[in-house]
Design a protein around this motif. Structure first.
Motif, mmCIF file in Angstrom:
data_model
loop_
_atom_site.group_PDB
_atom_site.id
_atom_site.type_symbol
_atom_site.label_atom_id
_atom_site.label_comp_id
_atom_site.label_asym_id
_atom_site.label_seq_id
_atom_site.Cartn_x
_atom_site.Cartn_y
_atom_site.Cartn_z
ATOM 1 N N GLY A 90 0.813 -1.426 -0.183
ATOM 2 C CA GLY A 90 0.195 0.079 -0.054
ATOM 3 C C GLY A 90 0.774 1.268 -0.006
ATOM 4 N N LEU A 91 1.906 1.264 0.968
ATOM 5 C CA LEU A 91 2.871 2.516 0.905
ATOM 6 C C LEU A 91 3.455 2.774 -0.455
ATOM 7 C CD1 LEU A 91 4.025 4.779 2.807
ATOM 8 C CD2 LEU A 91 5.914 2.960 3.364
ATOM 9 N N LEU A 92 4.033 1.472 -1.086
ATOM 10 C CA LEU A 92 4.987 1.707 -2.362
ATOM 11 C C LEU A 92 3.887 2.273 -3.236
ATOM 12 C CD1 LEU A 92 6.625 -1.762 -2.125
ATOM 13 C CD2 LEU A 92 7.511 0.707 -2.321
ATOM 14 N N TRP A 93 2.605 1.902 -3.217
ATOM 15 C CA TRP A 93 1.479 2.398 -4.226
ATOM 16 C C TRP A 93 1.351 3.745 -4.203
ATOM 17 C CZ3 TRP A 93 -3.648 3.476 -3.360
ATOM 18 C CH2 TRP A 93 -4.380 3.707 -4.582
ATOM 19 N N GLN A 94 0.865 4.143 -3.055
ATOM 20 C CA GLN A 94 0.174 5.412 -2.642
ATOM 21 C C GLN A 94 1.531 6.222 -2.370
ATOM 22 O OE1 GLN A 94 -1.384 6.713 1.652
ATOM 23 N NE2 GLN A 94 -3.392 6.504 0.137
ATOM 24 N N GLU A 95 2.263 6.260 -1.605
ATOM 25 C CA GLU A 95 3.489 7.156 -1.196
ATOM 26 C C GLU A 95 4.504 7.525 -2.174
ATOM 27 O OE1 GLU A 95 2.817 9.128 1.208
ATOM 28 O OE2 GLU A 95 0.893 8.371 1.849
ATOM 29 N N PHE A 96 4.711 6.400 -2.912
ATOM 30 C CA PHE A 96 5.851 6.332 -3.913
ATOM 31 C C PHE A 96 5.485 6.259 -5.447
ATOM 32 C CE2 PHE A 96 7.593 5.178 0.004
ATOM 33 C CZ PHE A 96 8.996 5.717 0.173
ATOM 34 N N GLY A 97 4.259 6.081 -5.443
ATOM 35 C CA GLY A 97 3.808 6.310 -6.918
ATOM 36 C C GLY A 97 3.898 4.992 -7.706
ATOM 37 N N GLY A 142 6.379 -4.872 14.551
ATOM 38 C CA GLY A 142 7.091 -3.741 14.674
ATOM 39 C C GLY A 142 7.218 -2.905 13.518
ATOM 40 N N LEU A 143 7.665 -3.429 12.475
ATOM 41 C CA LEU A 143 8.253 -2.919 11.124
ATOM 42 C C LEU A 143 6.964 -2.496 10.513
ATOM 43 C CD1 LEU A 143 11.127 -5.163 9.874
ATOM 44 C CD2 LEU A 143 11.323 -2.854 10.884
ATOM 45 N N ALA A 144 6.034 -3.437 10.615
ATOM 46 C CA ALA A 144 4.789 -2.983 9.926
ATOM 47 C C ALA A 144 4.114 -1.416 10.432
ATOM 48 C CB ALA A 144 3.745 -4.057 9.922
ATOM 49 N N LEU A 145 4.362 -1.298 11.820
ATOM 50 C CA LEU A 145 3.855 -0.341 12.265
ATOM 51 C C LEU A 145 4.732 0.911 12.067
ATOM 52 C CD1 LEU A 145 2.709 -1.581 15.829
ATOM 53 C CD2 LEU A 145 1.051 -0.929 14.206
ATOM 54 N N ALA A 146 5.828 0.598 11.998
ATOM 55 C CA ALA A 146 6.715 1.818 11.581
ATOM 56 C C ALA A 146 6.517 2.517 10.222
ATOM 57 C CB ALA A 146 8.340 1.281 11.755
ATOM 58 N N VAL A 147 6.240 1.119 9.184
ATOM 59 C CA VAL A 147 6.001 1.526 7.865
ATOM 60 C C VAL A 147 4.809 2.542 7.783
ATOM 61 C CG1 VAL A 147 5.456 0.600 5.667
ATOM 62 C CG2 VAL A 147 7.165 -0.540 6.899
ATOM 63 N N THR A 148 3.869 2.158 8.658
ATOM 64 C CA THR A 148 2.381 2.570 8.882
ATOM 65 C C THR A 148 2.735 4.227 8.967
ATOM 66 O OG1 THR A 148 1.535 0.696 9.114
ATOM 67 C CG2 THR A 148 0.232 2.853 9.472
ATOM 68 N N SER A 149 3.772 4.326 9.826
ATOM 69 C CA SER A 149 4.038 5.827 10.347
ATOM 70 C C SER A 149 4.556 6.682 9.352
ATOM 71 C CB SER A 149 4.920 5.929 11.553
ATOM 72 O OG SER A 149 6.276 5.314 11.138
ATOM 73 N N VAL A 150 4.997 6.087 8.364
ATOM 74 C CA VAL A 150 5.686 6.925 7.243
ATOM 75 C C VAL A 150 4.688 7.292 6.367
ATOM 76 C CG1 VAL A 150 7.252 6.815 5.211
ATOM 77 C CG2 VAL A 150 7.650 5.406 7.145
ATOM 78 N N LYS A 157 -7.020 3.184 9.856
ATOM 79 C CA LYS A 157 -7.685 3.272 8.655
ATOM 80 C C LYS A 157 -7.235 2.326 7.576
ATOM 81 C CE LYS A 157 -9.580 7.825 9.444
ATOM 82 N NZ LYS A 157 -9.750 9.311 9.116
ATOM 83 N N GLY A 158 -5.808 2.448 7.548
ATOM 84 C CA GLY A 158 -5.083 1.622 6.718
ATOM 85 C C GLY A 158 -5.136 2.528 5.428
ATOM 86 N N ILE A 159 -4.632 1.966 4.130
ATOM 87 C CA ILE A 159 -4.506 2.694 2.905
ATOM 88 C C ILE A 159 -5.422 1.847 1.779
ATOM 89 C CG2 ILE A 159 -2.979 2.900 0.924
ATOM 90 C CD1 ILE A 159 -0.590 2.766 2.802
ATOM 91 N N SER A 160 -6.255 2.593 1.299
ATOM 92 C CA SER A 160 -7.405 2.155 0.389
ATOM 93 C C SER A 160 -7.249 2.717 -0.869
ATOM 94 C CB SER A 160 -8.738 2.051 1.050
ATOM 95 O OG SER A 160 -9.090 3.602 1.267
ATOM 96 N N GLY A 161 -8.235 2.669 -1.813
ATOM 97 C CA GLY A 161 -8.377 3.180 -3.080
ATOM 98 C C GLY A 161 -7.686 2.652 -3.995
ATOM 99 N N ALA A 250 -5.053 -1.884 2.766
ATOM 100 C CA ALA A 250 -3.778 -2.257 3.261
ATOM 101 C C ALA A 250 -3.461 -1.929 4.704
ATOM 102 C CB ALA A 250 -2.645 -1.856 2.494
ATOM 103 N N LYS A 251 -3.527 -2.980 5.582
ATOM 104 C CA LYS A 251 -3.380 -2.756 7.126
ATOM 105 C C LYS A 251 -2.048 -3.440 7.663
ATOM 106 C CE LYS A 251 -6.867 -1.925 9.721
ATOM 107 N NZ LYS A 251 -8.167 -1.785 10.272
ATOM 108 N N ALA A 252 -1.632 -3.056 8.519
ATOM 109 C CA ALA A 252 -0.444 -3.552 9.403
ATOM 110 C C ALA A 252 -0.898 -4.579 10.241
ATOM 111 C CB ALA A 252 0.426 -2.533 10.246
ATOM 112 N N ASP A 253 -1.950 -4.922 10.517
ATOM 113 C CA ASP A 253 -2.313 -5.803 11.394
ATOM 114 C C ASP A 253 -2.982 -7.069 10.729
ATOM 115 O OD1 ASP A 253 -4.878 -4.509 10.859
ATOM 116 O OD2 ASP A 253 -5.587 -4.436 12.751
ATOM 117 N N PHE A 254 -3.235 -6.916 9.387
ATOM 118 C CA PHE A 254 -3.600 -8.270 8.954
ATOM 119 C C PHE A 254 -2.725 -9.392 9.135
ATOM 120 C CE2 PHE A 254 -5.642 -5.887 4.989
ATOM 121 C CZ PHE A 254 -6.818 -5.678 5.692
ATOM 122 N N GLY A 255 -3.525 -10.464 9.504
ATOM 123 C CA GLY A 255 -2.794 -11.779 9.730
ATOM 124 C C GLY A 255 -2.240 -12.067 11.065
ATOM 125 N N LYS A 256 -2.784 -11.031 11.957
ATOM 126 C CA LYS A 256 -2.339 -11.465 13.534
ATOM 127 C C LYS A 256 -3.068 -12.646 13.955
ATOM 128 C CE LYS A 256 -5.631 -8.143 15.139
ATOM 129 N NZ LYS A 256 -5.995 -6.944 16.007
#
Length: 343
Positions: A90-97, A142-150, A157-161, A250-256
Motif C-alpha cells: 500500500g505504501l509503495l503504491w500510494q506514497e511512492f507512486g 513492529g516494522l509494519a507499524l513503523a512503515v505505517t507511520s511513514v 484506517k489503513g491504505i485504500s483506493g 492495506a493494514k499493518a495488523d492483517f494476519g495477526k
C-alpha cells in the motif's frame, strides 16, 4: 510366513496413511452437514463460495509451512509477514507512486527477505526455530507499524483506493469459482510437485528424519532449511497481497490471528511436529476443514473472538491422534479388527 506378514504390514500402513486423509474428508462433510442443519444459509452456494475467500490466507500459508515443519522447524511469524507485506504494498503504491503490480512483486520480495532472515538464523545457530520465529513475529509486526507511520494515513484506517483491476482479481471468479480458489489449487499443484516429486523435496524429508545423516550424505542442509523459510515468507506475502486486494485495504495488523489456524492445519494434515513426515494434500484438506469450521461457527452465532477455542482443541486432539497412530495403537486395533495378530 514372515514375508506374508511383511506384506500385510505394508498394506496396513498404506491404508492407515490414506485413512487419515479420508478422515479429513469425512470431517469436512460432517461439518457441512452439521452447520447446514444449524443454519440452512450455510449451504447456499453463493454464501458458501463467498466464505471461501475469507479463510484462503490460512490455506495458502499452510502449504508452505508444511515444508518448514517437515524439516523439524516451525514458523509462527507468517502472520506478521502478512501485515508487513500488505502495508508495504500500500505504501509503495500510494506514497511512492509505484505501479500496483510492481508493488506486489516487491511485496513478494519483502516476504522472501523476512523468511531468509529468520531461516539464516535458524540454519546457522543452535537457537530453537520457535524462539527465532517468535522474535521475527514481534520484529515484523513492529516494522509494519513503523512503515505505517511513514504514510499520511492513520494506522487504524489503513491504505485504500487501490485500482479496481487489482481488487477485482481477488474478488472475482472464473466459471463460478472464486479466483482465490484457483490460486489455491495452483499452489497445491506447485507445492505437491516440489515436495513429493523432486530431489529438493526428498532432501527436506531427509533433513527432518535426521539432519546429521543428511549432512553426511552431502546435502547442504543449511541452504535447504533457509529455502523452506523463504518459501514460507513468500506464501505469507502472497496471502498479504490477496487480503489487500480482496478487502481493498492495506493494514499493518492483517494476519495477526492466523498463527494458530496455520499450525493446526499443518499438524491436522498429518505433518509430524518433530519433522520427517507430512503431505501437501493432507495440509490442504485440513486448512479447508479449519476454514469451514470457523465460518460455520460464526454463522451459528458464535462470537468471532471465541473461534480460536475450537481451533486450539482441534490442534490438541490431532496431536493425540497422530501420537496414537505413530505409537502403533491404531495399527494394533486394525489387526484385531481383521482377526490377525501382529506376528
Amino acid at each position: 510366513m514372515e514375508m506374508v506378514n511383511s506384506k500385510l504390514e505394508k498394506r496396513v500402513k498404506f491404508q492407515l496413511k490414506w485413512r487419515w486423509e479420508y478422515f479429513l474428508v469425512a470431517l469436512l462433510v460432517a461439518e457441512m452437514l452439521i452447520f447446514g442443519v444449524i443454519n440452512p444459509r450455510f449451504l447456499n452456494p453463493v454464501v458458501f463460495l463467498g466464505s471461501i475467500n475469507d479463510f484462503m490466507p490460512i490455506c495458502i500459508i499452510s502449504l508452505a509451512v508444511t515444508f518448514v515443519m517437515i524439516t523439524g522447524g516451525i514458523d509462527i511469524q507468517a502472520g506478521s509477514v502478512v501485515g508487513l507485506t500488505s502495508i508495504s504494498v500500500g505504501l509503495l503504491w500510494q506514497e511512492f507512486g509505484i505501479n500496483i503490480w510492481l508493488a506486489s512483486l516487491l511485496g513478494l520480495l519483502i516476504g522472501a527477505t523476512c523468511g531468509l532472515f529468520s531461516g539464516s538464523l535458524i540454519a546457522n545457530t543452535d537457537v530453537q526455530p520457535m524462539v527465532i520465529t517468535l522474535g521475527g513475529s514481534f520484529l515484523f509486526s513492529g516494522l509494519a507499524l513503523a512503515v505505517t507511520s511513514v504514510s499520511s494515513v492513520e494506522s487504524y484506517k489503513g491504505i485504500s483506493g487501490f485500482p479496481e483491476s487489482f481488487n477485482q482479481l481477488f474478488r472475482g471468479s472464473f466459471l463460478g469459482i472464486p479466483n482465490q480458489v484457483w490460486l489455491f489449487l495452483l499452489l497445491i499443484g506447485i507445492c505437491y510437485v516440489l515436495l513429493h516429486k523432486t530431489q529438493y523435496g526428498r532432501k527436506i524429508f531427509l533433513i527432518g528424519v535426521n539432519r546429521n545423516a543428511a549432512e553426511y550424505s552431502g546435502i547442504k542442509t543449511n541452504r535447504i532449511i533457509m529455502s523452506t523459510y523463504m518459501i514460507s515468507g513468500i506464501s505469507a506475502a502472497i496471502a498479504g497481497i490477496v487480503l489487500t486486494g480482496y478487502l481493498g485495504t492495506a493494514k499493518a495488523d492483517f494476519g495477526k490471528e492466523l498463527t494458530l489456524p496455520i499450525i493446526t492445519a499443518v499438524v491436522l494434515g498429518g505433518t509430524l511436529n518433530t519433522g520427517g513426515k507430512g503431505h501437501v494434500i493432507g495440509t490442504a484438506l485440513a486448512s479447508v476443514v479449519i476454514g469451514i469450521m470457523r465460518f460455520g461457527l460464526s454463522m451459528s452465532g458464535v462470537n468471532t473472538q471465541y473461534l480460536d477455542i475450537p481451533v486450539g482443541i482441534l490442534l490438541i486432539v490431532s496431536l493425540i491422534l497422530r501420537s496414537f497412530i505413530d505409537g502403533g495403537v491404531v495399527k494394533k486395533i486394525f489387526y484385531k479388527m481383521i482377526g490377525k495378530g501382529e506376528n
